[in-house]
Design an enzyme around this catalytic site. Sequence first.
Site, mmCIF file in Angstrom:
data_model
loop_
_atom_site.group_PDB
_atom_site.id
_atom_site.type_symbol
_atom_site.label_atom_id
_atom_site.label_comp_id
_atom_site.label_asym_id
_atom_site.label_seq_id
_atom_site.Cartn_x
_atom_site.Cartn_y
_atom_site.Cartn_z
ATOM 1 N N HIS A 15 46.032 17.946 45.500
ATOM 2 C CA HIS A 15 46.698 17.150 46.554
ATOM 3 C C HIS A 15 45.615 16.325 47.246
ATOM 4 C CE1 HIS A 15 49.888 16.804 49.898
ATOM 5 N NE2 HIS A 15 48.893 15.980 50.211
ATOM 6 N N HIS A 17 44.458 12.346 48.908
ATOM 7 C CA HIS A 17 44.744 10.963 49.316
ATOM 8 C C HIS A 17 43.510 10.122 49.042
ATOM 9 C CE1 HIS A 17 48.506 12.058 51.349
ATOM 10 N NE2 HIS A 17 47.869 13.195 51.599
ATOM 11 N N ASN A 43 51.367 7.801 48.850
ATOM 12 C CA ASN A 43 51.819 7.222 50.132
ATOM 13 C C ASN A 43 50.961 6.034 50.574
ATOM 14 O OD1 ASN A 43 49.711 9.061 50.677
ATOM 15 N ND2 ASN A 43 50.409 9.409 52.764
ATOM 16 N N LYS A 98 56.235 13.014 44.177
ATOM 17 C CA LYS A 98 56.059 13.574 45.514
ATOM 18 C C LYS A 98 57.193 13.150 46.423
ATOM 19 C CE LYS A 98 53.932 15.302 49.158
ATOM 20 N NZ LYS A 98 52.706 14.801 49.781
ATOM 21 N N HIS A 137 56.533 17.576 50.619
ATOM 22 C CA HIS A 137 55.985 17.770 51.969
ATOM 23 C C HIS A 137 57.102 18.442 52.762
ATOM 24 C CE1 HIS A 137 53.435 16.403 55.518
ATOM 25 N NE2 HIS A 137 54.484 16.990 56.061
ATOM 26 N N HIS A 171 50.646 21.876 50.686
ATOM 27 C CA HIS A 171 49.825 22.262 51.861
ATOM 28 C C HIS A 171 50.560 23.240 52.769
ATOM 29 C CE1 HIS A 171 52.250 19.011 53.413
ATOM 30 N NE2 HIS A 171 51.461 18.052 52.973
ATOM 31 N N ASP A 243 44.452 18.117 50.416
ATOM 32 C CA ASP A 243 45.110 17.203 51.369
ATOM 33 C C ASP A 243 44.053 16.452 52.169
ATOM 34 O OD1 ASP A 243 47.119 15.802 52.596
ATOM 35 O OD2 ASP A 243 47.594 17.364 54.052
ATOM 36 N N HIS A 247 40.961 8.756 57.381
ATOM 37 C CA HIS A 247 41.343 7.615 58.222
ATOM 38 C C HIS A 247 40.047 7.098 58.832
ATOM 39 C CE1 HIS A 247 45.729 8.399 58.243
ATOM 40 N NE2 HIS A 247 45.400 9.679 58.219
ATOM 41 N N ALA A 259 47.135 11.368 61.629
ATOM 42 C CA ALA A 259 47.062 12.736 61.093
ATOM 43 C C ALA A 259 46.308 12.743 59.772
ATOM 44 C CB ALA A 259 48.478 13.275 60.881
HETATM 45 C C1 NCD Z 1 48.359 12.605 55.178
HETATM 46 C C2 NCD Z 1 47.901 11.141 55.163
HETATM 47 O O1 NCD Z 1 47.178 10.748 56.091
HETATM 48 O O2 NCD Z 1 48.226 10.424 54.219
HETATM 49 N N1 NCD Z 1 48.133 13.151 56.483
HETATM 50 C C3 NCD Z 1 48.028 14.463 56.801
HETATM 51 O O3 NCD Z 1 47.928 14.770 57.994
HETATM 52 N N2 NCD Z 1 48.008 15.392 55.892
HETATM 53 C C4 NCD Z 1 49.779 12.651 54.741
HETATM 54 C C5 NCD Z 1 50.279 14.034 54.455
HETATM 55 O O4 NCD Z 1 49.928 14.640 53.448
HETATM 56 O O5 NCD Z 1 51.059 14.542 55.273
HETATM 57 ZN ZN ZN Z 2 48.834 14.911 51.961
#
Ligand code: NCD
Ligand code: ZN
Length: 340
Positions: A15, A17, A43, A98, A137, A171, A243, A247, A259
């Site tokens: 998982h 990003h 996403n 997903k 999710h 997660h 996960d 950012h 988040a």
């Molecule tokens: C993730 C994101 O920033 O893409 N953020 C997170 O808090 N985990 C999205 C997600 O997996 O919920």
């Molecule tokens: Zn995620």
Amino acid sequence: MPSTIVTLDAPLDMHLHLRDEVMLRNIAKASAATFSGALIMPNLVPPVSSKEALLAYKKRITEAIGEEHFTPYMTLFFKSEYDRAFLESVREELTAIKLYPAGITTNSQGGVSGFDIEALRPSLEAMSDLEIPLCIHGETNGFVMDREAEFVSIYEKLASAFPKLKIIMEHITTKESVAALDRFENLHATITVHHLLITLDDVAGGMLQPHLFCKPIAKRPQDREALLKVALEAHPKVMFGSDSAPHPRHAKETCGCAAGVFTAPIALQLLTELFDTHRSLEHIQAFISGNAQKIYGIAPLSKKVILEKEPFRVPAEYNGVVPMYASEEIAYSIKGVRHG
Ligand code: NCD
Ligand code: ZN
């Protein structure tokens, strides 16, 4: 006393990003340097929901990782409009789909509202027949600490309505999700490293820690205990998924903090320390790779990562992204990576 050496083979992050554009180019190598492969979340803005978008994103990832031996296992963003013909046409290009409840987290606006089983039936039946795993999710839009526990009844509805569909609870953060694993043969789960280490106290019990704020939010000590139990024994239905969700610093250190916790560059060191502390190192290989290989039916490239019990100071930032434990010392360091 000789220091402890731990060798991991073909670590998988199920998982992840990786984002896009500048962020993708800045952070992709943080995973590709040490992981053999990762399940890439869809996403983006707009979300990855067509074959063309998926192939183009895979190409951008491949360019960003350069020479590293790393497999991006691709996913699509679930839409109830996906029909059998479309899913057949894209089957070979993806590893999973997903599903996000609409609006529950970063870039999930186009997700599912309501969870009407009959409305979802055509696409989920086709996925089940084509053996495409469904990653979810799992949070409702209820009270923030109860969202995941409330979602367990939806997991159960889906798991019993589509008994051949492989469902991955992403997660997980609660004892309720852990308990659901053993009730349904087709339920599996990913667990992050931060949810094995922190509780809500670490996020908001003292000064607010934006770099530990994520969805789902870290929960109670008893929830962390339940997660630790199944992770440390490498319960065959759980696997590692970081996960890791970078950012830019300005999006975290602001009023209205985004988040996501960025752990990709330190995940293996932290997991090794955790399994060592709990005298469970004999199970780390299954948690970090073996279980995911069985659950997903994948055969990753061999990649040996050698870790040593020697303090590592986590950098203050990686290209403008602040990692978990920034500027702090952790117990294990990466000594080398061998291919083949
Ligand atoms: C993730 C994101 O920033 O893409 N953020 C997170 O808090 N985990 C999205 C997600 O997996 O919920
Ligand atoms: Zn995620």
